[in-house]
Enzyme design. Sequence first.
Site, short mmCIF file in Angstrom:
data_model
loop_
_atom_site.label_atom_id
_atom_site.label_comp_id
_atom_site.label_asym_id
_atom_site.label_seq_id
_atom_site.Cartn_x
_atom_site.Cartn_y
_atom_site.Cartn_z
N SER A 1 -13.53 5.20 -8.20
CA SER A 1 -13.24 6.25 -9.19
C SER A 1 -12.48 5.69 -10.38
O SER A 1 -12.81 5.97 -11.53
CB SER A 1 -12.37 7.37 -8.58
OG SER A 1 -12.77 7.68 -7.30
N GLY B 1 -16.06 5.28 -1.91
CA GLY B 1 -15.35 5.64 -0.69
C GLY B 1 -15.00 4.45 0.18
O GLY B 1 -14.70 4.62 1.36
N ASP C 1 -4.58 1.16 -9.22
CA ASP C 1 -6.02 0.91 -9.38
C ASP C 1 -6.37 0.68 -10.86
O ASP C 1 -7.09 -0.25 -11.21
CB ASP C 1 -6.83 2.11 -8.85
CG ASP C 1 -6.48 2.43 -7.41
OD1 ASP C 1 -5.82 1.61 -6.76
OD2 ASP C 1 -6.87 3.52 -6.95
N GLU D 1 0.86 -1.20 0.00
CA GLU D 1 0.00 0.00 0.00
C GLU D 1 0.89 1.24 0.00
O GLU D 1 1.92 1.27 0.69
CB GLU D 1 -0.89 -0.04 1.24
CG GLU D 1 -2.28 0.50 1.05
CD GLU D 1 -3.12 -0.33 0.07
OE1 GLU D 1 -3.09 -0.02 -1.13
OE2 GLU D 1 -3.78 -1.28 0.51
N HIS D 2 0.47 2.24 -0.76
CA HIS D 2 1.22 3.50 -0.88
C HIS D 2 2.64 3.26 -1.40
O HIS D 2 3.54 4.06 -1.15
CB HIS D 2 1.25 4.27 0.45
CG HIS D 2 -0.08 4.89 0.77
ND1 HIS D 2 -0.46 6.12 0.30
CD2 HIS D 2 -1.14 4.41 1.48
CE1 HIS D 2 -1.70 6.39 0.71
NE2 HIS D 2 -2.13 5.37 1.42
N THR D 3 2.81 2.18 -2.12
CA THR D 3 4.11 1.92 -2.74
C THR D 3 4.08 2.25 -4.23
O THR D 3 5.13 2.45 -4.84
CB THR D 3 4.50 0.43 -2.58
OG1 THR D 3 3.35 -0.35 -2.90
CG2 THR D 3 4.95 0.11 -1.17
N ASP D 4 2.87 2.30 -4.82
CA ASP D 4 2.82 2.44 -6.30
C ASP D 4 3.44 3.75 -6.77
O ASP D 4 4.23 3.76 -7.71
CB ASP D 4 1.40 2.22 -6.86
CG ASP D 4 0.34 3.20 -6.40
OD1 ASP D 4 0.58 3.94 -5.43
OD2 ASP D 4 -0.75 3.22 -7.03
N GLY E 1 -12.51 2.33 -0.53
CA GLY E 1 -11.13 1.91 -0.77
C GLY E 1 -11.04 0.81 -1.80
O GLY E 1 -10.03 0.12 -1.92
N TYR F 1 -3.66 12.26 1.22
CA TYR F 1 -2.97 11.45 0.20
C TYR F 1 -1.88 12.29 -0.47
O TYR F 1 -0.72 11.87 -0.58
CB TYR F 1 -4.00 10.97 -0.83
CG TYR F 1 -3.44 9.97 -1.81
CD1 TYR F 1 -3.58 8.61 -1.60
CD2 TYR F 1 -2.75 10.40 -2.94
CE1 TYR F 1 -3.06 7.70 -2.51
CE2 TYR F 1 -2.22 9.50 -3.84
CZ TYR F 1 -2.38 8.15 -3.63
OH TYR F 1 -1.85 7.25 -4.52
C1 GLA Z 1 -5.28 4.88 -3.83
C2 GLA Z 1 -4.53 5.30 -5.09
C3 GLA Z 1 -3.53 4.23 -5.51
C4 GLA Z 1 -2.64 3.80 -4.35
C5 GLA Z 1 -3.47 3.51 -3.11
C6 GLA Z 1 -2.61 3.26 -1.89
O1 GLA Z 1 -6.10 3.78 -4.11
O2 GLA Z 1 -5.42 5.56 -6.14
O3 GLA Z 1 -2.77 4.68 -6.60
O4 GLA Z 1 -1.67 4.77 -4.10
O5 GLA Z 1 -4.36 4.56 -2.79
O6 GLA Z 1 -1.85 2.11 -2.06
#
Ligand code: GLA
Length: 387
Positions: A129, A123, A173, A36-39, A125, A223
């Site tokens: 979107s 919303g 995503d 998570e939050h690595t992309d 997760g 974010y």
């Molecule tokens: C959201 C963003 C993704 C990713 C995640 C966290 O979904 O759209 O690109 O950064 O948060 O992993």
Amino acid sequence: MLSFEVPKIASLTKAIDLDSDGCIARAPGRINLIGEHTDYNGGLVLPGAIDKYAYFSCKRIPEPEIRGVALDLEEKARVPLDTTKATGILWMDFILGIVLEFKKRGKAVSGFAFALTSEVPMGAGMSSSAALECAALAGLDALFNTGFDKWSMIHMSQSSNHEFLGIQGGIMDQFASFYGKKDQVMLLDCRTKNHQYIALPSANMEWCLINSCVKHNHLSSGYNDRVAECKQALQDIQSHYPEVQDLSQWDKATMTSVRFSNETVARRAKFVYEENQRVLAFVKGLQEGDIRTCGLLLNASHEGLSMDYEVSCAELDLLQKLGQDSAEVYGGRMMGGGFGGCTINVCKESSIESVMKQTKDAYLQAFNIQAEYYKVALSEGAQVVWV
Ligand code: GLA
């Protein structure tokens, strides 16, 4: 003949008088097992597309306009084709942002009408979107015969998010929404863009999502703050190791002379380093069928997201802890951008209903909020049908 089931097909068709010159596209939401939050840091992610889709029907019209119907909201809107500013109607702005990406790439887009509906909870997760954007991309690409490949469309969605909607999101995503495959998750290296499919073992276990049903309003600002903090961390690293191109290339063990700007930035960098390591260990665990280790890695990921990366919230922390305290749950963590939305959990198959009931009851008592839970099946990525 439709090649997939389309819910609300009568409405999707009727709303725009869809005839044989138009099409319907669908694109799925996603789960992310870990990473998570690595992309946006050039790191590793392990998402899969799910059996919940956004649907987009469209056809050309003679007027130089974009006419939309959001079926779930029972709203309509129309804007001139040459609109370049956001309207403030979010669902229309998602589509407008995509249209601008077509134009930026020199593709002629004429007037069109569209209708949309979605099964992806907003919303939560689960990337509602991106599902919408990818459905629109696939539909408009077919309608205007532009022939974009999947990676171009992934980057078009990302670019629209950055430049038109102001969210500095990564590519996970959209990648999952276009590349999803039934019963498979995907290990994606966001720096090289290489990916590999991995079958998810299913014996005696069940993956499920628990929706906290909260969405804290600092989602996009929080974010974007994390993205900025990671950029700062990268600059700090580059001042010692100029060869490092993104935060995920930082090797904490060997590159010991880095001095970070401040303690917060140092914690963000530490999280990204450790999360990438966890993805590798998780994949090994999956391949060896060692679900207990995978569960512990999910718990550790949550701890990092909550304490070091600070994208969790009290509601998600409680949901995760309830799972961690249960002998029936191997592990779990918050999923997606954070600040609300879902936890993802892997449980013993036989006890899932009772675990979910206990978790929902305890959550209701603590926050007076009814949580929802979903079992998810891994599914196919974006597709188009002509009608
Ligand atoms: C959201 C963003 C993704 C990713 C995640 C966290 O979904 O759209 O690109 O950064 O948060 O992993």
